[in-house]
Motif scaffolding. Structure first.
Motif, PDB file in Angstrom:
ATOM      1  N   LEU A   1      -0.584  -4.576  -4.100  1.00 29.70           N
ATOM      2  CA  LEU A   1      -0.720  -3.375  -3.273  1.00 29.70           C
ATOM      3  C   LEU A   1      -2.109  -3.302  -2.646  1.00 29.70           C
ATOM      4  O   LEU A   1      -2.252  -2.956  -1.462  1.00 29.70           O
ATOM      5  N   ILE A   2      -3.133  -3.622  -3.411  1.00 28.78           N
ATOM      6  CA  ILE A   2      -4.495  -3.637  -2.873  1.00 28.78           C
ATOM      7  C   ILE A   2      -4.603  -4.630  -1.718  1.00 28.78           C
ATOM      8  O   ILE A   2      -5.164  -4.326  -0.658  1.00 28.78           O
ATOM      9  N   GLY A   3      -4.049  -5.823  -1.905  1.00 33.35           N
ATOM     10  CA  GLY A   3      -4.085  -6.829  -0.851  1.00 33.35           C
ATOM     11  C   GLY A   3      -3.336  -6.397   0.390  1.00 33.35           C
ATOM     12  O   GLY A   3      -3.776  -6.668   1.522  1.00 33.35           O
ATOM     13  N   LEU A   4      -2.221  -5.707   0.208  1.00 32.01           N
ATOM     14  CA  LEU A   4      -1.437  -5.236   1.346  1.00 32.01           C
ATOM     15  C   LEU A   4      -2.217  -4.196   2.149  1.00 32.01           C
ATOM     16  O   LEU A   4      -2.235  -4.225   3.387  1.00 32.01           O
ATOM     17  N   LYS A   5      -2.882  -3.283   1.451  1.00 27.26           N
ATOM     18  CA  LYS A   5      -3.680  -2.272   2.138  1.00 27.26           C
ATOM     19  C   LYS A   5      -4.798  -2.915   2.950  1.00 27.26           C
ATOM     20  O   LYS A   5      -5.058  -2.537   4.103  1.00 27.26           O
ATOM     21  N   LYS A   6      -5.485  -3.873   2.334  1.00 27.24           N
ATOM     22  CA  LYS A   6      -6.592  -4.548   3.030  1.00 27.24           C
ATOM     23  C   LYS A   6      -6.103  -5.287   4.271  1.00 27.24           C
ATOM     24  O   LYS A   6      -6.787  -5.317   5.304  1.00 27.24           O
ATOM     25  N   ARG A   7      -4.930  -5.868   4.169  1.00 24.25           N
ATOM     26  CA  ARG A   7      -4.413  -6.662   5.282  1.00 24.25           C
ATOM     27  C   ARG A   7      -4.084  -5.798   6.489  1.00 24.25           C
ATOM     28  O   ARG A   7      -4.389  -6.158   7.632  1.00 24.25           O
TER      29      ARG A   7
ATOM     30  N   PHE B   1      -4.856  -2.320   6.970  1.00 22.69           N
ATOM     31  CA  PHE B   1      -5.801  -1.271   7.333  1.00 22.69           C
ATOM     32  C   PHE B   1      -7.228  -1.678   6.955  1.00 22.69           C
ATOM     33  O   PHE B   1      -7.906  -0.953   6.213  1.00 22.69           O
ATOM     34  N   PRO B   2      -7.710  -2.830   7.412  1.00 17.24           N
ATOM     35  CA  PRO B   2      -9.008  -3.360   6.967  1.00 17.24           C
ATOM     36  C   PRO B   2     -10.187  -2.446   7.277  1.00 17.24           C
ATOM     37  O   PRO B   2     -11.093  -2.294   6.447  1.00 17.24           O
ATOM     38  N   LYS B   3     -10.216  -1.818   8.443  1.00 16.83           N
ATOM     39  CA  LYS B   3     -11.352  -0.984   8.818  1.00 16.83           C
ATOM     40  C   LYS B   3     -11.493   0.234   7.913  1.00 16.83           C
ATOM     41  O   LYS B   3     -12.601   0.729   7.681  1.00 16.83           O
ATOM     42  N   ARG B   4     -10.365   0.699   7.415  1.00 14.06           N
ATOM     43  CA  ARG B   4     -10.382   1.903   6.572  1.00 14.06           C
ATOM     44  C   ARG B   4     -11.132   1.664   5.259  1.00 14.06           C
ATOM     45  O   ARG B   4     -11.691   2.585   4.681  1.00 14.06           O
ATOM     46  N   PHE B   5     -11.161   0.416   4.804  1.00 14.97           N
ATOM     47  CA  PHE B   5     -11.732   0.128   3.494  1.00 14.97           C
ATOM     48  C   PHE B   5     -13.079  -0.587   3.552  1.00 14.97           C
ATOM     49  O   PHE B   5     -13.637  -0.932   2.515  1.00 14.97           O
ATOM     50  N   LEU B   6     -13.616  -0.780   4.740  1.00 17.52           N
ATOM     51  CA  LEU B   6     -14.904  -1.456   4.879  1.00 17.52           C
ATOM     52  C   LEU B   6     -16.039  -0.751   4.132  1.00 17.52           C
ATOM     53  O   LEU B   6     -16.902  -1.426   3.550  1.00 17.52           O
ATOM     54  N   PRO B   7     -16.105   0.584   4.127  1.00 14.52           N
ATOM     55  CA  PRO B   7     -17.228   1.244   3.445  1.00 14.52           C
ATOM     56  C   PRO B   7     -17.193   1.149   1.925  1.00 14.52           C
ATOM     57  O   PRO B   7     -18.174   1.505   1.267  1.00 14.52           O
ATOM     58  N   LEU B   8     -16.079   0.712   1.352  1.00 19.13           N
ATOM     59  CA  LEU B   8     -15.941   0.709  -0.101  1.00 19.13           C
ATOM     60  C   LEU B   8     -16.729  -0.437  -0.732  1.00 19.13           C
ATOM     61  O   LEU B   8     -16.905  -1.496  -0.141  1.00 19.13           O
ATOM     62  N   ASN B   9     -17.196  -0.199  -1.950  1.00 22.35           N
ATOM     63  CA  ASN B   9     -18.032  -1.182  -2.642  1.00 22.35           C
ATOM     64  C   ASN B   9     -17.231  -2.212  -3.424  1.00 22.35           C
ATOM     65  O   ASN B   9     -17.737  -3.285  -3.731  1.00 22.35           O
ATOM     66  N   HIS B  10     -15.987  -1.883  -3.780  1.00 25.78           N
ATOM     67  CA  HIS B  10     -15.195  -2.772  -4.634  1.00 25.78           C
ATOM     68  C   HIS B  10     -13.726  -2.609  -4.274  1.00 25.78           C
ATOM     69  O   HIS B  10     -13.276  -1.508  -3.932  1.00 25.78           O
ATOM     70  N   ASP B  11     -12.974  -3.694  -4.374  1.00 18.55           N
ATOM     71  CA  ASP B  11     -11.555  -3.649  -4.018  1.00 18.55           C
ATOM     72  C   ASP B  11     -10.780  -2.622  -4.841  1.00 18.55           C
ATOM     73  O   ASP B  11      -9.800  -2.040  -4.359  1.00 18.55           O
ATOM     74  N   LEU B  12     -11.191  -2.391  -6.088  1.00 16.75           N
ATOM     75  CA  LEU B  12     -10.453  -1.437  -6.918  1.00 16.75           C
ATOM     76  C   LEU B  12     -10.535  -0.014  -6.371  1.00 16.75           C
ATOM     77  O   LEU B  12      -9.661   0.814  -6.654  1.00 16.75           O
TER      78      LEU B  12
ATOM     79  N   LYS C   1       3.001   1.284  15.789  1.00 14.47           N
ATOM     80  CA  LYS C   1       4.347   1.214  15.202  1.00 14.47           C
ATOM     81  C   LYS C   1       4.542  -0.119  14.482  1.00 14.47           C
ATOM     82  O   LYS C   1       5.141  -0.178  13.406  1.00 14.47           O
ATOM     83  N   LYS C   2       4.039  -1.185  15.073  1.00 15.94           N
ATOM     84  CA  LYS C   2       4.165  -2.504  14.459  1.00 15.94           C
ATOM     85  C   LYS C   2       3.410  -2.555  13.134  1.00 15.94           C
ATOM     86  O   LYS C   2       3.890  -3.145  12.158  1.00 15.94           O
ATOM     87  N   VAL C   3       2.225  -1.947  13.107  1.00 12.68           N
ATOM     88  CA  VAL C   3       1.447  -1.894  11.863  1.00 12.68           C
ATOM     89  C   VAL C   3       2.218  -1.132  10.784  1.00 12.68           C
ATOM     90  O   VAL C   3       2.329  -1.573   9.638  1.00 12.68           O
ATOM     91  N   ALA C   4       2.762   0.031  11.148  1.00 12.26           N
ATOM     92  CA  ALA C   4       3.489   0.852  10.172  1.00 12.26           C
ATOM     93  C   ALA C   4       4.705   0.119   9.619  1.00 12.26           C
ATOM     94  O   ALA C   4       4.927   0.086   8.402  1.00 12.26           O
ATOM     95  N   LEU C   5       5.492  -0.493  10.501  1.00 12.62           N
ATOM     96  CA  LEU C   5       6.685  -1.211  10.056  1.00 12.62           C
ATOM     97  C   LEU C   5       6.307  -2.444   9.239  1.00 12.62           C
ATOM     98  O   LEU C   5       6.971  -2.776   8.257  1.00 12.62           O
ATOM     99  N   GLY C   6       5.225  -3.122   9.628  1.00 10.90           N
ATOM    100  CA  GLY C   6       4.773  -4.282   8.865  1.00 10.90           C
ATOM    101  C   GLY C   6       4.315  -3.903   7.472  1.00 10.90           C
ATOM    102  O   GLY C   6       4.579  -4.625   6.503  1.00 10.90           O
ATOM    103  N   PHE C   7       3.629  -2.778   7.364  1.00  7.55           N
ATOM    104  CA  PHE C   7       3.181  -2.310   6.055  1.00  7.55           C
ATOM    105  C   PHE C   7       4.377  -1.951   5.179  1.00  7.55           C
ATOM    106  O   PHE C   7       4.413  -2.289   3.989  1.00  7.55           O
ATOM    107  N   MET C   8       5.354  -1.272   5.749  1.00  4.87           N
ATOM    108  CA  MET C   8       6.554  -0.908   4.995  1.00  4.87           C
ATOM    109  C   MET C   8       7.303  -2.157   4.534  1.00  4.87           C
ATOM    110  O   MET C   8       7.818  -2.214   3.409  1.00  4.87           O
TER     111      MET C   8
END
Length: 277
Positions: A46-52, A54-65, A89-96
């Protein structure tokens, strides 16, 4: 041991007949049954899927957890599909699609109860919610018997009073003087917060991003007396319904009939089971 993660989508408010009703046309409680042996790998998937996606959303974080604490909500994915451009729409469907791949990989099973509302009908919110949770706990117990396993139920936390009503209703079934109706449950339901429980996040994504539009379109079509359904959701039904069908838990009733564990109380059309084909 297996854990049933339960979440809800929609509200129990009265559905009006006009097409601008604020209440949702459907109310759903569904759950994902996850074997604890799979939890660690499932979390990292799940962590890997989120990073793939929505990468920009998690850039400020210090650790993948820390990514787990930043939710991707099912309602947000619906909004991207309903109002976003082609790329969103493509991003949303790809994530799902990725969510379903995780569930398939780890043999996660789905159960659920869905209400398609009859317009103008008043609904007892507490009674409906409690009865649906009781029904899903009974299905979960049946699965545990079949797998010769023990289980725990975790619900997305609501208000303390509502949590207490639901938990005590299961307590009375587990500690009945006539013997437990749910002998495989190891504790009464517990309540967690999705921003720290990956299982609840996945339950939300299936319930809100997939089942809500699927059941809504199945029962009402795009002519629903509500602003909560859109013709844009038809791609969700077409793309994912078959895969949702394949992860459903099925069981034999006392009469020997095979039953789907995704049941619909369709008060608009009078149907009891969601048909994927």
């Amino acid at each position: 041991m297996k854990i049933l993660y339960l979440d809800e989508s929609g509200c129990t408010g009265k559905l009006l007949r006009n097409h601008q009703s604020a209440a949702t046309p459907v109310f759903i409680i569904s759950g994902l049954i996850i074997d604890t042996a799979s939890l660690t790998m499932l979390v990292w998937d799940l962590i890997g899927l989120k990073k793939r996606f929505f990468p920009k959303r998690f850039l400020p974080l210090n650790h993948d957890l820390e990514i787990i604490r930043e939710e991707i909500k099912g309602s947000d994915l619906r909004k991207l599909i309903r109002t976003g451009d082609t790329r969103k729409k493509k991003v949303a469907l790809g994530f799902m699609d990725g969510v379903l791949r995780i569930l398939e990989k780890h043999n996660v099973l789905l159960i659920g109860k869905c209400l398609a509302k009859q317009p103008e009908l008043e609904i007892d919110s507490h009674a409906l919610y409690t009865s649906y949770v009781q029904a899903l706990c009974a299905v979960f117990s049946r699965l545990l018997e079949e797998y010769d396993d023990d289980g725990l139920v975790m619900l997305d936390s609501r208000r303390k009073q509502v949590n207490g009503i639901v938990a005590h209703s299961i307590f009375t079934q587990m500690y009945s003087t006539r013997g437990s109706r749910l002998p495989r449950l190891q504790e009464i339901p517990v309540f967690g917060h999705a921003n720290v429980h990956p299982g609840l996040q996945l339950a939300d994504l299936v319930c809100s991003a997939m089942l809500f539009p699927m059941v809504g379109l199945y029962s009402f079509g795009t002519g629903s007396p509500s602003v909560h359904l859109s013709a844009e959701y038809s791609g969700i039904l077409t793309r994912f319904a078959g895969r949702i069908d394949r992860i459903l838990f099925r069981y034999r009733s006392d009469t020997g009939a095979v039953r789907s564990s995704l049941q619909i109380d369709d008060r608009f059309n009078g149907r009891k089971y969601f048909a994927f084909s």
